[in-house]
Design a protein around this motif. Structure first.
Motif, PDB file in Angstrom:
ATOM      1  N   GLN A  49       0.948  -1.292   0.073  1.00 57.84           N
ATOM      2  CA  GLN A  49      -0.004  -0.036  -0.020  1.00 57.84           C
ATOM      3  C   GLN A  49       1.157   1.230   0.027  1.00 57.84           C
ATOM      4  O   GLN A  49       0.645   2.329  -0.928  1.00 57.84           O
ATOM      5  N   ASP A  50       1.684   1.224   0.833  1.00 61.06           N
ATOM      6  CA  ASP A  50       2.616   2.498   0.838  1.00 61.06           C
ATOM      7  C   ASP A  50       3.636   2.528  -0.517  1.00 61.06           C
ATOM      8  O   ASP A  50       3.634   3.779  -0.862  1.00 61.06           O
ATOM      9  N   GLU A  51       3.986   1.676  -1.146  1.00 63.09           N
ATOM     10  CA  GLU A  51       4.952   1.631  -2.234  1.00 63.09           C
ATOM     11  C   GLU A  51       3.781   2.110  -3.525  1.00 63.09           C
ATOM     12  O   GLU A  51       4.316   2.691  -4.448  1.00 63.09           O
ATOM     13  N   ARG A  52       2.662   1.682  -3.342  1.00 63.64           N
ATOM     14  CA  ARG A  52       1.586   2.262  -4.444  1.00 63.64           C
ATOM     15  C   ARG A  52       1.203   3.751  -4.389  1.00 63.64           C
ATOM     16  O   ARG A  52       1.042   4.559  -5.266  1.00 63.64           O
ATOM     17  N   ALA A  53       1.310   4.217  -3.110  1.00 64.97           N
ATOM     18  CA  ALA A  53       0.981   5.453  -2.965  1.00 64.97           C
ATOM     19  C   ALA A  53       2.168   6.614  -3.441  1.00 64.97           C
ATOM     20  O   ALA A  53       2.190   7.625  -3.396  1.00 64.97           O
ATOM     21  N   LYS A  54       3.529   5.931  -3.400  1.00 67.62           N
ATOM     22  CA  LYS A  54       4.791   6.748  -3.930  1.00 67.62           C
ATOM     23  C   LYS A  54       4.886   6.801  -5.368  1.00 67.62           C
ATOM     24  O   LYS A  54       4.535   5.759  -5.888  1.00 67.62           O
ATOM     25  N   GLN A  55       5.499   7.761  -5.832  1.00 66.61           N
ATOM     26  CA  GLN A  55       5.946   7.585  -7.016  1.00 66.61           C
ATOM     27  C   GLN A  55       7.471   7.060  -7.352  1.00 66.61           C
ATOM     28  O   GLN A  55       7.994   6.932  -6.384  1.00 66.61           O
ATOM     29  N   GLY A  56       7.702   6.849  -8.249  1.00 68.06           N
ATOM     30  CA  GLY A  56       8.877   5.921  -8.667  1.00 68.06           C
ATOM     31  C   GLY A  56      10.175   6.953  -8.647  1.00 68.06           C
ATOM     32  O   GLY A  56      10.090   7.959  -8.831  1.00 68.06           O
ATOM     33  N   CYS A  57      11.264   6.427  -7.978  1.00 64.22           N
ATOM     34  CA  CYS A  57      12.308   7.152  -7.872  1.00 64.22           C
ATOM     35  C   CYS A  57      13.301   7.132  -9.259  1.00 64.22           C
ATOM     36  O   CYS A  57      13.843   6.128  -9.711  1.00 64.22           O
ATOM     37  N   ARG A  58      13.353   8.237  -9.785  1.00 59.04           N
ATOM     38  CA  ARG A  58      13.980   8.308 -11.108  1.00 59.04           C
ATOM     39  C   ARG A  58      15.186   8.058 -11.148  1.00 59.04           C
ATOM     40  O   ARG A  58      15.931   7.316 -11.905  1.00 59.04           O
ATOM     41  N   LYS A  59      15.983   8.540 -10.346  1.00 68.66           N
ATOM     42  CA  LYS A  59      17.624   8.283  -9.966  1.00 68.66           C
ATOM     43  C   LYS A  59      17.720   6.809  -9.713  1.00 68.66           C
ATOM     44  O   LYS A  59      18.682   6.152 -10.494  1.00 68.66           O
ATOM     45  N   PHE A  60      16.921   5.930  -9.005  1.00 72.29           N
ATOM     46  CA  PHE A  60      16.935   4.712  -8.852  1.00 72.29           C
ATOM     47  C   PHE A  60      16.725   3.797 -10.066  1.00 72.29           C
ATOM     48  O   PHE A  60      17.307   2.820 -10.571  1.00 72.29           O
ATOM     49  N   LEU A  61      15.665   4.261 -10.618  1.00 75.33           N
ATOM     50  CA  LEU A  61      15.125   3.476 -11.935  1.00 75.33           C
ATOM     51  C   LEU A  61      16.379   3.751 -13.016  1.00 75.33           C
ATOM     52  O   LEU A  61      16.355   2.898 -13.838  1.00 75.33           O
ATOM     53  N   GLN A  62      16.924   4.637 -13.049  1.00 76.32           N
ATOM     54  CA  GLN A  62      18.015   5.178 -14.214  1.00 76.32           C
ATOM     55  C   GLN A  62      19.333   4.401 -13.940  1.00 76.32           C
ATOM     56  O   GLN A  62      19.949   3.598 -14.663  1.00 76.32           O
ATOM     57  N   THR A  63      19.842   4.482 -12.563  1.00 73.88           N
ATOM     58  CA  THR A  63      21.201   4.047 -12.330  1.00 73.88           C
ATOM     59  C   THR A  63      21.195   2.979 -11.393  1.00 73.88           C
ATOM     60  O   THR A  63      21.981   2.218 -11.261  1.00 73.88           O
TER      61      THR A  63
END
Length: 172
Positions: A49-63
């Motif tokens: 539930q908490d993870e769905r409420a958050k947006q994705g971290c761009r830095k983590f997804l890229q690197t």
């Protein structure tokens, strides 16, 4: 050097004074480490539930790395991680449902007690007396203990009905 205080959450140690301990326990680093520790024991549904409420971290997804780590306010879970978590929750729910069905199929405590009373009714005497006789017969006191005078009541051999009437105040 004096006493040292070791914080298990932060894996740090420092001189144990009131000022140092209060400063550490009220610090941001300690609060983050404590939150991270307790998050390890959270329910999978709450994490999802908490993870769905958050947006994705761009830095983590890229690197694949983020300088904020677990204290980042954005989600570090990929779509596949979220699907795996959903599958885990679904499997756990199915297991709980099956366990509840098995528990409902088992006889209740009242049914078990009724059957036990019916089995014990034909015998002469109560179930308690039968159990007392069985335990009294099965207990053997070594003979060398019987030769000792003023033996405490806990070490005396049992005779049916003898232990109920006597009260030993002197053995406190």
């Amino acid at each position: 050097m004096g006493k040292r205080y070791h914080c298990d959450y932060c894996a740090r140690s420092f001189q144990d004074t009131l000022h140092n301990r209060k400063k550490h326990l009220n610090g941001v680093q300690h609060h983050r480490a404590k939150k991270a520790w307790f998050d390890n024991f959270r329910d999978a549904a709450a994490i999802l539930q908490d993870e769905r409420a958050k947006q994705g971290c761009r830095k983590f997804l890229q690197t694949g790395q983020c300088v904020f780590g677990p204290s980042c306010r954005y989600s570090h879970m990929s779509e596949q991680d979220i699907k795996d978590l959903e599958q885990h929750i679904h499997e756990r729910q199915l297991k709980v449902d099956l366990d509840q069905e098995e528990a409902s199929a088992k006889p209740s405590l009242e049914e078990w007690l009724c059957r036990r009373e019916k089995r014990a009714a034909p015998s002469s005497g109560s179930v308690l007396k039968l159990e007392e006789e069985k335990t009294a017969k099965g207990i053997g006191v070594p003979t060398f203990l019987l030769s000792i005078p003023d033996l405490p009541p806990s070490l005396l051999p049992l005779h049916s009905g003898r232990w109920r009437g006597k009260v030993h105040n002197d053995w406190g």
